[in-house]
Design a protein around this motif. Sequence first.
Motif, short mmCIF file in Angstrom:
data_model
loop_
_atom_site.label_atom_id
_atom_site.label_comp_id
_atom_site.label_asym_id
_atom_site.label_seq_id
_atom_site.Cartn_x
_atom_site.Cartn_y
_atom_site.Cartn_z
N LEU A 50 0.85 -1.19 0.00
CA LEU A 50 0.00 0.00 0.00
C LEU A 50 0.88 1.24 0.00
CD1 LEU A 50 -3.25 0.46 1.99
CD2 LEU A 50 -1.51 2.24 2.13
N VAL A 51 0.49 2.24 -0.77
CA VAL A 51 1.26 3.48 -0.89
C VAL A 51 0.30 4.65 -0.70
CG1 VAL A 51 2.86 4.82 -2.31
CG2 VAL A 51 2.70 2.34 -2.63
N LEU A 52 0.62 5.55 0.21
CA LEU A 52 -0.22 6.72 0.43
C LEU A 52 0.23 7.86 -0.47
CD1 LEU A 52 -0.49 6.70 4.33
CD2 LEU A 52 -2.01 5.62 2.65
N TYR A 53 -0.68 8.37 -1.29
CA TYR A 53 -0.38 9.50 -2.16
C TYR A 53 -0.97 10.76 -1.54
CZ TYR A 53 -0.23 12.80 -5.94
OH TYR A 53 0.03 13.93 -6.68
N ARG A 54 -0.11 11.69 -1.16
CA ARG A 54 -0.54 13.00 -0.67
C ARG A 54 0.03 14.06 -1.61
NH1 ARG A 54 -2.48 12.08 4.56
NH2 ARG A 54 -1.50 10.32 5.66
N PRO A 55 -0.82 14.98 -2.09
CA PRO A 55 -0.34 15.94 -3.09
C PRO A 55 0.71 16.91 -2.58
CG PRO A 55 -2.57 16.48 -2.35
CD PRO A 55 -2.25 15.13 -1.81
N ASP A 56 0.82 17.06 -1.25
CA ASP A 56 1.78 18.02 -0.72
C ASP A 56 3.08 17.37 -0.27
OD1 ASP A 56 0.45 16.73 1.38
OD2 ASP A 56 0.71 18.42 2.74
N GLU A 57 3.24 16.07 -0.50
CA GLU A 57 4.48 15.40 -0.15
C GLU A 57 5.33 15.16 -1.39
OE1 GLU A 57 3.49 12.90 3.90
OE2 GLU A 57 3.25 11.87 1.99
N ALA A 58 6.63 15.27 -1.23
CA ALA A 58 7.54 15.05 -2.35
C ALA A 58 7.41 13.60 -2.84
CB ALA A 58 8.97 15.34 -1.94
N PRO A 59 7.42 13.38 -4.14
CA PRO A 59 7.18 12.04 -4.67
C PRO A 59 8.34 11.07 -4.51
CG PRO A 59 7.68 13.56 -6.46
CD PRO A 59 7.58 14.39 -5.22
N GLU A 60 9.55 11.57 -4.26
CA GLU A 60 10.73 10.69 -4.29
C GLU A 60 10.62 9.52 -3.33
OE1 GLU A 60 11.73 14.42 -6.18
OE2 GLU A 60 10.91 14.01 -4.18
N LYS A 61 10.13 9.77 -2.13
CA LYS A 61 10.03 8.69 -1.14
C LYS A 61 9.09 7.60 -1.61
CE LYS A 61 9.05 7.86 3.76
NZ LYS A 61 8.66 8.50 5.06
N ARG A 62 7.94 7.99 -2.15
CA ARG A 62 6.98 7.01 -2.67
C ARG A 62 7.58 6.22 -3.83
NH1 ARG A 62 3.29 11.58 -2.17
NH2 ARG A 62 3.71 12.13 -4.34
N ILE A 63 8.19 6.94 -4.75
CA ILE A 63 8.75 6.30 -5.94
C ILE A 63 9.86 5.33 -5.56
CG2 ILE A 63 10.08 6.74 -8.03
CD1 ILE A 63 8.43 9.35 -8.34
N GLY A 107 -6.54 13.01 -6.81
CA GLY A 107 -5.45 12.26 -6.21
C GLY A 107 -5.32 10.86 -6.76
N ILE A 108 -6.44 10.21 -7.04
CA ILE A 108 -6.41 8.87 -7.65
C ILE A 108 -5.68 8.93 -8.99
CG2 ILE A 108 -7.81 7.03 -8.66
CD1 ILE A 108 -9.97 7.65 -6.66
N GLN A 109 -6.02 9.93 -9.78
CA GLN A 109 -5.41 10.05 -11.10
C GLN A 109 -3.94 10.44 -11.00
OE1 GLN A 109 -6.95 9.03 -13.68
NE2 GLN A 109 -9.07 8.96 -12.95
N ALA A 110 -3.61 11.34 -10.08
CA ALA A 110 -2.21 11.77 -9.93
C ALA A 110 -1.35 10.61 -9.45
CB ALA A 110 -2.13 12.94 -8.96
N ALA A 111 -1.89 9.79 -8.55
CA ALA A 111 -1.14 8.63 -8.07
C ALA A 111 -0.85 7.66 -9.21
CB ALA A 111 -1.91 7.93 -6.97
#
Length: 288
Positions: free
Chosen positions: A125-138, A175-179
């Motif tokens: 599971l990955v939490l997508y928040r629009p105000d967090e930098a993407p590098e950690k998720r990626i 957010g669904i689409q951005a993720a």
Amino acid sequence: MSPVDLSVLQRPSGAFAMLAVDQREAMRNMLAEHQNALVSDDTVRAFKLDAARILSPYASGVLIDKQFALDQAIAADVVADGCGLIAAADHFESAHGELVGEVTIDRSVDPAKYAALGVRALKLLVLYRPDEAPEKRIDMVREFVESCRLNGLISIIEPLSRKPLNGEDFDWNAGIQAAAAELGSLGADLYKAEVPFHGQAPEEAVRRACAQLTTSITGPWVVLSSGVPEDIFPDAVKWACLEGASGFLAGRAVWASCIGTPDVIGAIETDAVDRLKRLCDVVDGIVS
């Protein structure tokens, strides 16, 4: 290295019809709504094992968490032959006022060990928040995908759209689409998506959003049922599959309403089985 065999999680039609029982404190809370005493780990575990035993003969895959039931499910051989076992490889922490507010890879779910025990796939599971930098998720997704690939396991990622922590306005559907745009082409074998609008919008709007997900995601994707009313979920699955989805990986829409009934086991054996079989018929009729 040769690609993994997705057929171990598919029905003969090619559709994915997978059951999730990996909910953790959320499941405890669901059970707590129907009893006065504290809900023990044993109570949560028993429900998971019963659901997996009764429903896995009708599912193409079943997702179980290590915190409560994975090892016990393997030891008791509760998963039916022909149903691929998926292990949740995510560690949840409550934070930011959310039951699941932070997620990391669960290092106790050793890919090599569980592959040897018959696990076919891992889910993150990955939490997508629009105000967090993407590098950690990626970086987390890439590490997870590579670890699965090295151990011959199918990698499944489950991005969830979450509100920003800075208090700014929030568009959950955006957010669904951005993720999907950010994480859908990082190499995961299967992408598990939230149903746009929770299925509670006109068919045209839901299908248009699902078509956009298909454009963003490289490879097959399925929908989850959290937030989608049980009676709406079959139509939501149908609309998603008509626009490119390949099935579902869902729990609540199958078994949640059995919790709190006078005969929980009987309700799973009848009502939940019927709901799961109906969903199988939906995806079999569309996916090929």
